[in-house]
Design a protein around this motif. Structure first.
Motif, PDB file in Angstrom:
ATOM      1  N   GLY A   1       0.776  -1.227   0.000  1.00  0.00           N
ATOM      2  CA  GLY A   1       0.000   0.000   0.000  1.00  0.00           C
ATOM      3  C   GLY A   1       0.807   1.277   0.000  1.00  0.00           C
ATOM      4  N   ALA A   2       1.472   1.595   1.124  1.00  0.00           N
ATOM      5  CA  ALA A   2       2.221   2.847   1.229  1.00  0.00           C
ATOM      6  C   ALA A   2       3.375   2.877   0.248  1.00  0.00           C
ATOM      7  CB  ALA A   2       2.721   3.026   2.656  1.00  0.00           C
ATOM      8  N   ALA A   3       4.030   1.737   0.045  1.00  0.00           N
ATOM      9  CA  ALA A   3       5.176   1.678  -0.866  1.00  0.00           C
ATOM     10  C   ALA A   3       4.727   1.945  -2.299  1.00  0.00           C
ATOM     11  CB  ALA A   3       5.854   0.319  -0.760  1.00  0.00           C
ATOM     12  N   PHE A   4       3.597   1.386  -2.712  1.00  0.00           N
ATOM     13  CA  PHE A   4       3.084   1.620  -4.058  1.00  0.00           C
ATOM     14  C   PHE A   4       2.640   3.069  -4.197  1.00  0.00           C
ATOM     15  CE2 PHE A   4       0.049   1.402  -7.570  1.00  0.00           C
ATOM     16  CZ  PHE A   4       0.716   0.569  -8.466  1.00  0.00           C
ATOM     17  N   ARG A   5       1.972   3.592  -3.184  1.00  0.00           N
ATOM     18  CA  ARG A   5       1.499   4.974  -3.215  1.00  0.00           C
ATOM     19  C   ARG A   5       2.663   5.947  -3.361  1.00  0.00           C
ATOM     20  NH1 ARG A   5      -3.029   8.022  -4.311  1.00  0.00           N
ATOM     21  NH2 ARG A   5      -1.710   9.733  -4.977  1.00  0.00           N
ATOM     22  N   SER A   6       3.787   5.632  -2.735  1.00  0.00           N
ATOM     23  CA  SER A   6       4.967   6.486  -2.850  1.00  0.00           C
ATOM     24  C   SER A   6       5.395   6.633  -4.298  1.00  0.00           C
ATOM     25  CB  SER A   6       6.116   5.911  -2.017  1.00  0.00           C
ATOM     26  OG  SER A   6       7.293   6.670  -2.185  1.00  0.00           O
ATOM     27  N   GLY A   7       5.352   5.541  -5.044  1.00  0.00           N
ATOM     28  CA  GLY A   7       5.697   5.602  -6.459  1.00  0.00           C
ATOM     29  C   GLY A   7       4.675   6.388  -7.259  1.00  0.00           C
ATOM     30  N   VAL A   8       3.386   6.242  -6.930  1.00  0.00           N
ATOM     31  CA  VAL A   8       2.335   6.995  -7.618  1.00  0.00           C
ATOM     32  C   VAL A   8       2.534   8.494  -7.408  1.00  0.00           C
ATOM     33  CG1 VAL A   8      -0.150   7.477  -7.692  1.00  0.00           C
ATOM     34  CG2 VAL A   8       0.654   5.116  -7.472  1.00  0.00           C
ATOM     35  N   ASP A   9       2.875   8.877  -6.184  1.00  0.00           N
ATOM     36  CA  ASP A   9       3.047  10.294  -5.875  1.00  0.00           C
ATOM     37  C   ASP A   9       4.209  10.926  -6.629  1.00  0.00           C
ATOM     38  OD1 ASP A   9       0.868  10.411  -4.201  1.00  0.00           O
ATOM     39  OD2 ASP A   9       2.021  10.077  -2.368  1.00  0.00           O
ATOM     40  N   GLN A  10       5.144  10.114  -7.088  1.00  0.00           N
ATOM     41  CA  GLN A  10       6.283  10.640  -7.843  1.00  0.00           C
ATOM     42  C   GLN A  10       5.942  10.901  -9.309  1.00  0.00           C
ATOM     43  OE1 GLN A  10       9.023  11.374  -5.993  1.00  0.00           O
ATOM     44  NE2 GLN A  10       7.729  10.546  -4.340  1.00  0.00           N
ATOM     45  N   LEU A  11       4.804  10.399  -9.778  1.00  0.00           N
ATOM     46  CA  LEU A  11       4.479  10.505 -11.199  1.00  0.00           C
ATOM     47  C   LEU A  11       4.135  11.924 -11.629  1.00  0.00           C
ATOM     48  CD1 LEU A  11       2.297   7.286 -11.721  1.00  0.00           C
ATOM     49  CD2 LEU A  11       4.690   7.622 -12.367  1.00  0.00           C
ATOM     50  N   GLY A  12       3.371  12.648 -10.819  1.00  0.00           N
ATOM     51  CA  GLY A  12       2.944  13.983 -11.230  1.00  0.00           C
ATOM     52  C   GLY A  12       2.194  13.931 -12.546  1.00  0.00           C
ATOM     53  N   THR A  13       2.747  14.612 -13.562  1.00  0.00           N
ATOM     54  CA  THR A  13       2.134  14.593 -14.898  1.00  0.00           C
ATOM     55  C   THR A  13       2.973  13.797 -15.899  1.00  0.00           C
ATOM     56  OG1 THR A  13       3.248  16.669 -15.478  1.00  0.00           O
ATOM     57  CG2 THR A  13       1.038  16.842 -14.527  1.00  0.00           C
ATOM     58  N   SER A  14       3.911  13.009 -15.397  1.00  0.00           N
ATOM     59  CA  SER A  14       4.870  12.346 -16.291  1.00  0.00           C
ATOM     60  C   SER A  14       4.331  11.073 -16.934  1.00  0.00           C
ATOM     61  CB  SER A  14       6.152  12.004 -15.527  1.00  0.00           C
ATOM     62  OG  SER A  14       5.905  11.014 -14.531  1.00  0.00           O
ATOM     63  N   TYR A  15       3.323  10.438 -16.344  1.00  0.00           N
ATOM     64  CA  TYR A  15       2.860   9.153 -16.867  1.00  0.00           C
ATOM     65  C   TYR A  15       2.116   9.340 -18.173  1.00  0.00           C
ATOM     66  CZ  TYR A  15       0.064   4.946 -17.486  1.00  0.00           C
ATOM     67  OH  TYR A  15      -0.542   3.832 -18.018  1.00  0.00           O
ATOM     68  N   GLU A  16       2.564   8.660 -19.227  1.00  0.00           N
ATOM     69  CA  GLU A  16       1.898   8.676 -20.526  1.00  0.00           C
ATOM     70  C   GLU A  16       0.971   7.469 -20.607  1.00  0.00           C
ATOM     71  OE1 GLU A  16       4.912   8.812 -23.551  1.00  0.00           O
ATOM     72  OE2 GLU A  16       5.131  10.989 -23.382  1.00  0.00           O
ATOM     73  N   SER A  17      -0.318   7.746 -20.630  1.00  0.00           N
ATOM     74  CA  SER A  17      -1.324   6.699 -20.643  1.00  0.00           C
ATOM     75  C   SER A  17      -1.748   6.388 -22.071  1.00  0.00           C
ATOM     76  CB  SER A  17      -2.553   7.160 -19.840  1.00  0.00           C
ATOM     77  OG  SER A  17      -3.676   6.344 -20.116  1.00  0.00           O
ATOM     78  N   PRO A  18      -1.877   5.108 -22.446  1.00  0.00           N
ATOM     79  CA  PRO A  18      -2.417   4.772 -23.764  1.00  0.00           C
ATOM     80  C   PRO A  18      -3.930   4.940 -23.828  1.00  0.00           C
ATOM     81  CG  PRO A  18      -1.991   2.770 -22.544  1.00  0.00           C
ATOM     82  CD  PRO A  18      -1.473   3.907 -21.693  1.00  0.00           C
ATOM     83  N   HIS A  19      -4.536   5.182 -22.687  1.00  0.00           N
ATOM     84  CA  HIS A  19      -5.984   5.181 -22.539  1.00  0.00           C
ATOM     85  C   HIS A  19      -6.594   6.564 -22.637  1.00  0.00           C
ATOM     86  CE1 HIS A  19      -9.795   4.269 -20.180  1.00  0.00           C
ATOM     87  NE2 HIS A  19      -9.730   3.227 -20.962  1.00  0.00           N
ATOM     88  N   THR A  20      -5.858   7.594 -22.211  1.00  0.00           N
ATOM     89  CA  THR A  20      -6.434   8.931 -22.118  1.00  0.00           C
ATOM     90  C   THR A  20      -5.440   9.980 -22.589  1.00  0.00           C
ATOM     91  OG1 THR A  20      -7.681  10.400 -20.638  1.00  0.00           O
ATOM     92  CG2 THR A  20      -5.712   9.350 -19.720  1.00  0.00           C
ATOM     93  N   PHE A  21      -5.898  11.217 -22.731  1.00  0.00           N
ATOM     94  CA  PHE A  21      -5.089  12.277 -23.334  1.00  0.00           C
ATOM     95  C   PHE A  21      -3.896  12.679 -22.465  1.00  0.00           C
ATOM     96  CE2 PHE A  21      -9.476  13.292 -24.964  1.00  0.00           C
ATOM     97  CZ  PHE A  21      -9.236  12.905 -26.275  1.00  0.00           C
ATOM     98  N   ALA A  22      -4.128  12.815 -21.171  1.00  0.00           N
ATOM     99  CA  ALA A  22      -3.072  13.270 -20.267  1.00  0.00           C
ATOM    100  C   ALA A  22      -3.445  12.850 -18.852  1.00  0.00           C
ATOM    101  CB  ALA A  22      -2.901  14.791 -20.341  1.00  0.00           C
ATOM    102  N   THR A  23      -2.447  12.762 -17.969  1.00  0.00           N
ATOM    103  CA  THR A  23      -2.705  12.351 -16.593  1.00  0.00           C
ATOM    104  C   THR A  23      -2.063  13.323 -15.616  1.00  0.00           C
ATOM    105  OG1 THR A  23      -0.731  10.932 -16.474  1.00  0.00           O
ATOM    106  CG2 THR A  23      -2.783   9.909 -17.232  1.00  0.00           C
ATOM    107  N   ARG A  24      -2.613  13.343 -14.421  1.00  0.00           N
ATOM    108  CA  ARG A  24      -2.043  14.111 -13.318  1.00  0.00           C
ATOM    109  C   ARG A  24      -2.357  13.367 -12.029  1.00  0.00           C
ATOM    110  NH1 ARG A  24      -4.703  18.323 -13.985  1.00  0.00           N
ATOM    111  NH2 ARG A  24      -6.301  17.994 -12.396  1.00  0.00           N
ATOM    112  N   PHE A  25      -1.335  13.079 -11.241  1.00  0.00           N
ATOM    113  CA  PHE A  25      -1.542  12.359  -9.985  1.00  0.00           C
ATOM    114  C   PHE A  25      -1.239  13.295  -8.825  1.00  0.00           C
ATOM    115  CE2 PHE A  25      -0.964   9.163 -13.188  1.00  0.00           C
ATOM    116  CZ  PHE A  25      -1.997   8.290 -12.897  1.00  0.00           C
ATOM    117  N   VAL A  26      -2.255  13.471  -7.982  1.00  0.00           N
ATOM    118  CA  VAL A  26      -2.196  14.389  -6.856  1.00  0.00           C
ATOM    119  C   VAL A  26      -2.322  13.582  -5.577  1.00  0.00           C
ATOM    120  CG1 VAL A  26      -3.295  16.388  -5.772  1.00  0.00           C
ATOM    121  CG2 VAL A  26      -3.271  16.172  -8.265  1.00  0.00           C
ATOM    122  N   SER A  27      -1.541  13.931  -4.586  1.00  0.00           N
ATOM    123  CA  SER A  27      -1.555  13.208  -3.324  1.00  0.00           C
ATOM    124  C   SER A  27      -2.967  13.136  -2.753  1.00  0.00           C
ATOM    125  CB  SER A  27      -0.634  13.908  -2.315  1.00  0.00           C
ATOM    126  OG  SER A  27      -0.634  13.215  -1.081  1.00  0.00           O
TER     127      SER A  27
END
Length: 505
Positions: free
Chosen positions: A448-474
């Motif tokens: 849980g917390a370990a995976f969430r830590s990686g998600v929080d580092q993404l910001g707007t950098s993740y390129e999704s094949p599914h959608t136009f753009a992404t943003r991950f907020v704590s």
């Protein structure tokens, strides 16, 4: 034979659509796993057969990847039945000394993958349903895992898949989900999971109760309330939480959807989550543009295929009700495609042709293929997933992740016959595995917390094949950050995008 104006054949056809898209899936979650709607009965207690569990699919010629049974590390408990996961397993203890950490990092990582059984394609063909082909979802995951393992695995760990083939025609939607959860958490001990086969929200809830980071990349609809209850384990990385749907109203309003004097009717499922989005998000947004709804029709959500008949009856009655109130604008609120599919031919037969407001969650690509052009005239929508929204010819392109996905599928010989198969057997699997890879590359780990830590580092950098753009907020668990207007074009009898990308707060 007709059921209050809707043919029996149409109901069965809708069942096929619902099975593929999850449009009429059971959304009740048992009290143990954060039930969303207390009106739904409990899951039965009989043991369920496992299908396609514990199979490993290394790349061709790769004998180094152990099978799931070898590394499960715990005896199976399949004899415990569907209620076996009522008490969640405790989170695993993470090693603290360097040698143990190095050893843990070297271990293969089991990933539970639920995918849809493609056997329903025969029914689609017989009944003439357009735009619905399942494709080879399992083959897509095989290709993706082979590619990831060839490049070192997830966080340096080889991926071992635990596949679960989902057949929506057997039992209730909740019992199907419970069986998959048991397969992933009892028969095997997966560390990550993907919900690709459409099912009820019980499965991500159950996986969260077992502390397994899980991606629902099928057509399960979620809001912030549910994802917060399951935190930090369930991520809807390529979609929009229902709490962020207010831009739908603003986008339609700014593009002339609401004619002067428009009378608006909303159709939603009668679940706690749908009541929340209507009352907290959609109705206030409509009030801001001076078009409060005249009526909101909450219809029951079947918990199995056999419940589709009552849904058809309810929709027929709602159409009569809306007509009597002279409602001329109808908006479907997160009903996932099957409700518009049932609704439009019946409305057409009654000469009722309101102006429709749709979203990506309605699968506009499939709606346009199965509704008359007269019904669709003037329809507008909010879209964030090209593969669900538009034909190939109307896809704006320019998505590097989608291009990478299709190249991997072509190399593996995984063909896609239409847009629905492209979503189910290409884009959805790529979305899941690309996201796992990105999170692990940013320091995330299973847990849980370990995976969430990686998600929080993404910001707007993740390129999704599914959608136009992404943003991950704590503190948030969905990722889509931009949408576009969808406009029905009478010339091609199809939806196309119009206007620029719009940021979603």
């Amino acid at each position: 034979m007709r059921l209050r104006g809707i043919t029996a054949v149409r109901i069965v056809t809708a069942a096929c659509v619902a099975l593929f898209y999850g449009g009429l899936v059971g959304l009740a979650v048992s009290a143990t796993f954060g039930r969303d709607d207390a009106r739904t009965g409990p899951v039965g207690g009989t043991a369920l057969a496992r299908r396609d569990v514990g199979l490993t699919v290394p790349s061709e010629g790769d004998a180094s990847v152990p099978d799931a049974a070898t590394i499960a590390g715990a005896p199976t408990t399949s004899n415990l039945g569907v209620n076996a996961v009522a008490t969640a397993s405790p989170p695993s203890t993470r090693p603290t000394n360097p040698a143990a950490i190095k050893s843990a990092a070297a271990r293969p990582i089991q990933v539970g993958i639920q995918f849809n059984d493609p056997s329903s394609d025969t029914a689609y063909n017989v009944l003439g349903v357009k735009g619905t082909t399942t494709g080879d979802g399992k083959g897509a995951y095989q290709a993706l895992i082979a590619d990831i393992n060839a490049r070192g695995g997830l966080g340096g760990r080889k991926v071992v898949p635990v596949f679960y083939s989902n057949n929506n025609t057997q039992g209730t939607f909740d019992s199907q989900s419970q069986a998959a959860c048991s397969a992933f958490t009892e028969d095997n001990r997966v560390e990550l999971a993907v919900v690709t086969g459409t099912a009820s929200r019980l499965l991500p809830s159950c996986m969260a109760a077992h502390h397994v980071p899980t991606l629902p990349v099928g057509n399960i609809i979620l809001d912030d309330t549910l994802m917060s209850q399951w935190a930090p384990y369930v991520y809807w990385e390529g979609m929009l939480s229902l709490d962020r749907w207010a831009p739908w109203i603003d986008l339609l309003a700014s593009n002339g959807y609401f004619d002067p004097g428009a009378r608006v009717g909303l159709v939603a499922y009668d679940t706690a989550m749908h009541h929340r989005v209507v009352e907290r998000v959609i109705t206030p947004a409509l009030a801001r543009v001076k078009h409060a709804p005249v009526d909101v029709a909450y219809v029951g959500e079947p918990q199995s295929v056999s419940g589709l008949g009552s849904s058809a009856t309810e929709l027929s009655n709602v159409i009569l009700r809306f007509r009597s109130q002279q409602i001329d604008h109808v908006m479907f609120v997160a009903t996932q495609g099957a409700v518009p599919f049932l609704w439009m031919p019946e409305a057409d037969s009654q000469g009722y042709r309101p102006r429709y407001g749709l979203t990506t969650a309605d699968f506009p690509y499939v709606v346009q293929a199965n509704a008359s052009a007269n019904q669709m005239r003037g329809a507008l929508g909010m879209g964030w997933t090209p593969v669900r929204d538009v034909n190939y010819a109307q896809d704006p392109g320019g998505n590097p992740a989608a291009t990478r996905c299709e190249a991997l599928m072509a190399k593996a010989g995984n063909a896609s016959s239409d847009r629905s198969a492209d979503w189910q057997s290409h884009i959805a699997p790529c979305e899941a595995m690309f996201f796992f890879e990105a999170v692990m590359a940013h320091g995330g780990e299973a847990g849980g917390a370990a995976f969430r830590s990686g998600v929080d580092q993404l910001g707007t950098s993740y390129e999704s094949p599914h959608t136009f753009a992404t943003r991950f907020v704590s503190g948030h668990f969905d990722g889509a950050s931009k949408v576009r207007l969808l406009r029905y074009d009478q010339g091609c009898a199809c939806f196309s995008y119009a206007g620029p990308l719009v940021d979603v707060p």
